[in-house]
Write a protein that holds these residues in place. Structure first.
Motif, PDB file in Angstrom:
ATOM      1  N   SER A 152       0.818  -1.210   0.000  1.00 37.35           N
ATOM      2  CA  SER A 152       0.000   0.000   0.000  1.00 37.35           C
ATOM      3  C   SER A 152       0.853   1.263   0.000  1.00 37.35           C
ATOM      4  O   SER A 152       0.369   2.340  -0.354  1.00 37.35           O
ATOM      5  CB  SER A 152      -0.956   0.002   1.192  1.00 37.35           C
ATOM      6  N   SER A 155      -3.068   5.626   0.807  1.00 42.53           N
ATOM      7  CA  SER A 155      -2.409   4.429   1.330  1.00 42.53           C
ATOM      8  C   SER A 155      -2.697   4.220   2.820  1.00 42.53           C
ATOM      9  O   SER A 155      -2.344   3.177   3.369  1.00 42.53           O
ATOM     10  CB  SER A 155      -0.906   4.532   1.115  1.00 42.53           C
ATOM     11  N   LEU A 156      -3.340   5.178   3.471  1.00 47.00           N
ATOM     12  CA  LEU A 156      -3.555   5.085   4.916  1.00 47.00           C
ATOM     13  C   LEU A 156      -4.429   3.889   5.296  1.00 47.00           C
ATOM     14  O   LEU A 156      -4.031   3.080   6.135  1.00 47.00           O
ATOM     15  CB  LEU A 156      -4.181   6.382   5.452  1.00 47.00           C
ATOM     16  N   MET A 157      -5.601   3.759   4.686  1.00 50.68           N
ATOM     17  CA  MET A 157      -6.515   2.675   5.075  1.00 50.68           C
ATOM     18  C   MET A 157      -5.954   1.301   4.747  1.00 50.68           C
ATOM     19  O   MET A 157      -6.036   0.395   5.591  1.00 50.68           O
ATOM     20  CB  MET A 157      -7.895   2.875   4.434  1.00 50.68           C
ATOM     21  N   PRO A 158      -5.391   1.064   3.554  1.00 50.07           N
ATOM     22  CA  PRO A 158      -4.812  -0.266   3.323  1.00 50.07           C
ATOM     23  C   PRO A 158      -3.673  -0.588   4.288  1.00 50.07           C
ATOM     24  O   PRO A 158      -3.502  -1.734   4.688  1.00 50.07           O
ATOM     25  CB  PRO A 158      -4.303  -0.204   1.886  1.00 50.07           C
ATOM     26  N   THR A 159      -2.910   0.421   4.683  1.00 42.55           N
ATOM     27  CA  THR A 159      -1.834   0.197   5.642  1.00 42.55           C
ATOM     28  C   THR A 159      -2.405  -0.198   6.998  1.00 42.55           C
ATOM     29  O   THR A 159      -1.935  -1.152   7.634  1.00 42.55           O
ATOM     30  CB  THR A 159      -0.961   1.456   5.789  1.00 42.55           C
ATOM     31  N   ILE A 160      -3.428   0.512   7.446  1.00 42.89           N
ATOM     32  CA  ILE A 160      -4.065   0.187   8.727  1.00 42.89           C
ATOM     33  C   ILE A 160      -4.668  -1.214   8.676  1.00 42.89           C
ATOM     34  O   ILE A 160      -4.494  -2.012   9.601  1.00 42.89           O
ATOM     35  CB  ILE A 160      -5.128   1.244   9.092  1.00 42.89           C
ATOM     36  N   VAL A 161      -5.368  -1.529   7.589  1.00 40.82           N
ATOM     37  CA  VAL A 161      -5.984  -2.857   7.449  1.00 40.82           C
ATOM     38  C   VAL A 161      -4.906  -3.943   7.447  1.00 40.82           C
ATOM     39  O   VAL A 161      -5.048  -4.981   8.097  1.00 40.82           O
ATOM     40  CB  VAL A 161      -6.860  -2.925   6.183  1.00 40.82           C
TER      41      VAL A 161
END
Length: 156
Positions: free
Chosen positions: A23, A37-43
């Motif tokens: 991500s 890229s924040l949400m895919p990284t958190i997920v």
């Protein structure tokens, strides 16, 4: 087929790390405080954390049994065929979706899977068409995800 929790946990940890790492290649939006890229990284990180928890639980509960047990699949050919179709279909989709288009691939993937799972033919055809087309238009028109149209360019 059953997999020991240690294998599943480790696989989830590795997959979560891969999602978080990949991500980072998503280009940032100029002027935005948080990039796409924040949400895919958190997920991905949450996925890795859950996998670690599963792995630790599997290590604690390890009783010396086999890591993989295929004895439960004996005599269940339909279940094995469904599992193979589900996994192989995703891999084939990665290769052929740009050529076929999302709607054609989606229906050609979902319909046989539903029939393998003993769905009645008419409802399986209707459900696969409706779900794939709704997903296509939701992603394409509402979320602006550039899904491949292939030979179905008229769907836009």
């Amino acid at each position: 087929m059953t997999f020991d929790e240690r294998i599943l946990g480790l696989a989830l940890v590795l997959f979560g790390i891969a999602v978080a790492w990949q991500s980072q290649a998503i280009p940032s939006v100029p002027g935005a405080t948080f990039g796409p890229s924040l949400m895919p990284t958190i997920v991905g990180l949450l996925m890795a954390g859950c996998g670690l928890s599963i792995f630790i639980g599997g290590v604690r509960a390890a009783d010396g049994g086999p890591l993989v047990d295929i004895s439960v699949w004996r005599g269940h050919r339909r279940g094995l065929a469904c599992a193979v179709w589900a996994v192989a279909g995703v891999l084939v989709g990665i290769l052929f979706m740009p050529v076929l288009s999302f709607p054609l691939f989606g229906v050609s993937y979902a319909l046989p899977l539903m029939l393998l799972m003993r769905a009645r033919p008419l409802p399986a055809v209707i459900v696969s068409l409706v779900v794939v087309l709704v997903a296509y238009f939701a992603f394409k028109r509402l979320l602006y995800v550039p899904l491949p149209s292939g030979p179905l360019t008229f769907l836009g």
